[in-house]
Design a protein around this motif. Structure first.
Motif, short mmCIF file in Angstrom:
data_model
loop_
_atom_site.label_atom_id
_atom_site.label_comp_id
_atom_site.label_asym_id
_atom_site.label_seq_id
_atom_site.Cartn_x
_atom_site.Cartn_y
_atom_site.Cartn_z
N SER A 100 0.95 -1.22 -0.16
CA SER A 100 -0.13 -0.01 -0.05
C SER A 100 0.52 1.37 0.23
O SER A 100 1.87 1.40 1.10
CB SER A 100 -1.20 0.04 1.46
OG SER A 100 -1.37 0.95 1.28
N SER A 101 0.80 2.27 -0.69
CA SER A 101 1.25 3.35 -1.40
C SER A 101 1.22 4.47 0.26
O SER A 101 1.92 5.23 0.23
CB SER A 101 0.81 4.02 -1.85
OG SER A 101 -0.10 4.42 -2.32
N SER A 102 -0.14 4.07 0.97
CA SER A 102 -0.19 5.25 2.02
C SER A 102 0.01 4.64 3.14
O SER A 102 -0.41 4.55 4.36
CB SER A 102 -1.63 5.32 1.77
OG SER A 102 -2.61 3.55 2.29
N ARG A 103 0.23 3.17 3.49
CA ARG A 103 1.36 3.13 4.84
C ARG A 103 1.83 3.60 5.41
O ARG A 103 3.38 3.89 4.70
CB ARG A 103 1.21 1.45 5.01
CG ARG A 103 1.52 0.45 5.74
CD ARG A 103 2.05 -0.97 5.83
NE ARG A 103 3.24 -0.73 5.58
CZ ARG A 103 4.33 -1.90 5.34
NH1 ARG A 103 3.43 -3.06 5.33
NH2 ARG A 103 5.22 -1.56 4.80
N ARG A 104 2.63 3.50 6.55
CA ARG A 104 3.23 4.36 7.19
C ARG A 104 3.44 3.60 8.83
O ARG A 104 2.32 3.62 9.19
CB ARG A 104 2.95 5.55 7.52
CG ARG A 104 3.86 6.35 7.88
CD ARG A 104 4.05 7.95 8.40
NE ARG A 104 2.52 8.53 9.40
CZ ARG A 104 3.09 8.38 10.36
NH1 ARG A 104 4.78 8.89 11.57
NH2 ARG A 104 2.08 9.47 11.50
N VAL A 147 1.05 0.39 12.60
CA VAL A 147 1.30 0.96 11.18
C VAL A 147 -0.24 1.59 11.34
O VAL A 147 -1.24 1.42 11.79
CB VAL A 147 1.08 0.19 9.81
CG1 VAL A 147 2.10 -0.86 10.39
CG2 VAL A 147 -0.16 -0.68 10.04
N GLU A 148 -0.01 2.51 10.08
CA GLU A 148 -1.51 3.60 9.68
C GLU A 148 -0.89 3.55 8.22
O GLU A 148 -0.48 3.33 7.45
CB GLU A 148 -1.46 5.12 10.12
CG GLU A 148 -0.38 5.87 9.16
CD GLU A 148 -0.57 7.54 10.03
OE1 GLU A 148 -1.01 7.66 10.42
OE2 GLU A 148 0.30 7.94 9.11
N ARG A 170 -5.26 6.69 7.70
CA ARG A 170 -4.77 6.99 8.78
C ARG A 170 -5.27 6.81 9.94
O ARG A 170 -5.01 6.85 10.74
CB ARG A 170 -4.00 8.82 9.41
CG ARG A 170 -3.43 9.11 7.75
CD ARG A 170 -2.70 10.55 9.06
NE ARG A 170 -3.87 11.70 9.07
CZ ARG A 170 -4.23 13.13 9.31
NH1 ARG A 170 -2.49 13.51 9.55
NH2 ARG A 170 -4.74 14.00 9.33
N PHE A 171 -5.32 5.34 9.53
CA PHE A 171 -6.25 4.72 10.89
C PHE A 171 -5.01 3.55 11.15
O PHE A 171 -4.13 3.02 10.43
CB PHE A 171 -7.73 3.50 10.27
CG PHE A 171 -8.30 2.60 11.08
CD1 PHE A 171 -9.27 3.05 12.13
CD2 PHE A 171 -7.57 1.33 11.16
CE1 PHE A 171 -10.12 2.41 13.16
CE2 PHE A 171 -8.43 0.67 11.72
CZ PHE A 171 -9.56 1.43 12.70
N LEU A 172 -4.98 3.84 12.30
CA LEU A 172 -4.58 2.58 13.21
C LEU A 172 -4.37 1.06 13.53
O LEU A 172 -5.85 0.67 13.98
CB LEU A 172 -3.68 3.56 14.77
CG LEU A 172 -3.20 4.50 14.92
CD1 LEU A 172 -3.10 4.93 16.01
CD2 LEU A 172 -1.98 4.64 13.95
N PHE A 173 -3.90 0.68 12.78
CA PHE A 173 -3.35 -1.52 12.97
C PHE A 173 -2.30 -1.68 13.18
O PHE A 173 -1.44 -0.95 13.36
CB PHE A 173 -4.51 -2.00 11.72
CG PHE A 173 -4.02 -1.83 10.71
CD1 PHE A 173 -2.98 -2.63 9.54
CD2 PHE A 173 -4.06 -0.14 10.38
CE1 PHE A 173 -2.82 -2.19 9.10
CE2 PHE A 173 -4.12 -0.11 8.57
CZ PHE A 173 -3.59 -1.54 8.43
N SER A 174 -2.34 -3.51 13.87
CA SER A 174 -1.15 -3.55 13.70
C SER A 174 -1.22 -4.99 12.47
O SER A 174 -2.02 -5.02 12.37
CB SER A 174 -0.73 -4.49 14.99
OG SER A 174 0.12 -5.22 15.26
N TYR A 175 0.16 -4.72 11.70
CA TYR A 175 0.46 -5.92 11.44
C TYR A 175 1.62 -6.94 12.21
O TYR A 175 1.70 -6.66 13.42
CB TYR A 175 1.35 -5.46 10.54
CG TYR A 175 1.48 -4.71 9.47
CD1 TYR A 175 0.12 -5.41 8.67
CD2 TYR A 175 2.67 -4.24 8.79
CE1 TYR A 175 -0.47 -4.69 7.71
CE2 TYR A 175 1.59 -4.02 6.58
CZ TYR A 175 0.87 -4.03 6.66
OH TYR A 175 -0.05 -3.43 5.11
#
Length: 346
Positions: A100-104, A147-148, A170-175
């Motif tokens: 995903s290009s929007s993942r941070r 990550v978001e 910018r939703f937060l979740f975990s890998y």
């Protein structure tokens, strides 16, 4: 206890759908502007102001787990998740190969990281924020990274019959490592944690033409209610205290502590016999098994979980407390969880 088994519709300020093999979570969410220090909970632009976010769910018949699908990333792509009512956040398999290009990746020293609950930082160039996602089915927890990214959900503002698609940036979740997928339904790539937040303090039971509230117990992510007593067919069971009852979307059947189960079993068999129901030899995991020949399911014994008063109860209609295992046999969906069960009822 399995939250989708009783026929009463339920609202946790999150409303549960009808009790069947497919339903929907509706999470009522205050509209607020999303900002860089947001917590892992949902937030929206002021322009949208949806009053609810809808998670359609379907039952996986092989595992009896409930599956929801969300869209995430750029470009948006669907991903299947197992619904976990007590989970603190959404976690995904980091080995899925999706880019995903929007993942941070969220850095360790950040507001988002401090709000999520973390462990020690790893020796990474970005000093990623460590979290410990848990598989609610197996209880296994592993180190992951916060990550978001962008997600898209169905939502409603209360004025339209058909939900809209709302995009949340910018939703937060975990890998999480792929090892956590063990025990989950086929095709699921993680879990959707819907654990209660600090403002979610009551549960609503919908009775005909009536809404009844009961307080939630404790301060954990889990949804637990205080059951004072139980009734079968209107008759109160001789139990001193029932106590904490944990609501779950992961445990497939209602499970009780052994002493409660023994009392429940005796009372239910007596109520069933008065309705000319015939018991047959039980087969694991079920302890009460009946022949369904000639049985009018509308007349099966009703089970009431009495809450803070005799006027506040969760009614489980007879047919909805049963598991039909064949055309000729049905079993009680209440199981013996052993003497060491943490909750009186799960």
């Amino acid at each position: 206890m399995n939250i989708l088994k009783p026929r009463a519709a339920m609202f946790f300020h999150d409303r549960m759908g009808d009790q069947c093999d497919s339903a929907a979570y509706l999470i009522h969410t205050p509209a607020q502007r999303h900002n860089c220090d947001a917590s892992p909970h949902l937030s929206f632009d002021d322009e949208l102001q949806p009053s609810s976010v809808v998670f359609p769910i379907v039952k996986d018949l092989s595992t009896l787990q409930y599956i929801t699908t969300i869209l995430r990333g750029s470009p948006l792509a669907p991903i299947k998740l197992v619904a976990d009512l007590g989970g603190p956040l959404i976690w995904l398999d980091c080995a899925s190969g999706f880019v995903s290009s929007s993942r941070r990746v969220i850095p360790h020293q950040s507001i988002q990281c401090s709000r999520a609950g973390v462990g020690a930082p790893r020796d990474l160039g970005a000093k990623a924020c460590d979290v410990f996602p848990e598989n609610g089915k197996t209880g296994l927890a592993k180190r992951g990274v916060l990550v978001e990214d962008t997600i898209a959900l169905r939502s409603t503002d209360g004025s339209k019959s058909d939900p809209l698609i709302t995009t949340v940036d910018r939703f937060l979740f975990s890998y999480a490592p792929a090892l956590l997928l063990q025990g989950l339904a086929g095709g699921a790539r993680g879990m959707s944690g819907l654990g209660r937040g600090p403002k979610r303090q009551s549960l609503t039971l919908k009775q005909p033409s009536l809404f009844i509230y009961t307080p939630l117990m404790g301060s954990s992510q889990d949804y637990s209610i205080n059951v004072k007593s139980m009734k079968i067919g209107g008759n109160k069971l001789p139990l001193d205290v029932v106590g904490a009852t944990k609501l779950s979307a992961i445990v497939p059947y209602t499970t009780t502590e052994s002493s409660i189960y023994a009392t429940f079993t005796e009372a239910y068999k007596s109520a069933a016999a008065s309705r000319n129901m015939t018991t047959v030899v039980p087969v694991a995991p079920f302890g009460i098994r009946f022949s369904s020949r000639g049985v009018d399911e509308s007349l099966l014994p009703v089970i009431d979980l009495v809450l803070q008063s005799e006027m506040v109860k969760w009614r489980i209609h007879g047919s909805n407390s049963m598991v039909r295992v064949s055309q000729r046999v049905m079993c009680s969906g209440f199981l013996d969880g052993g003497p060491g069960l943490t909750n009186s009822i799960l």
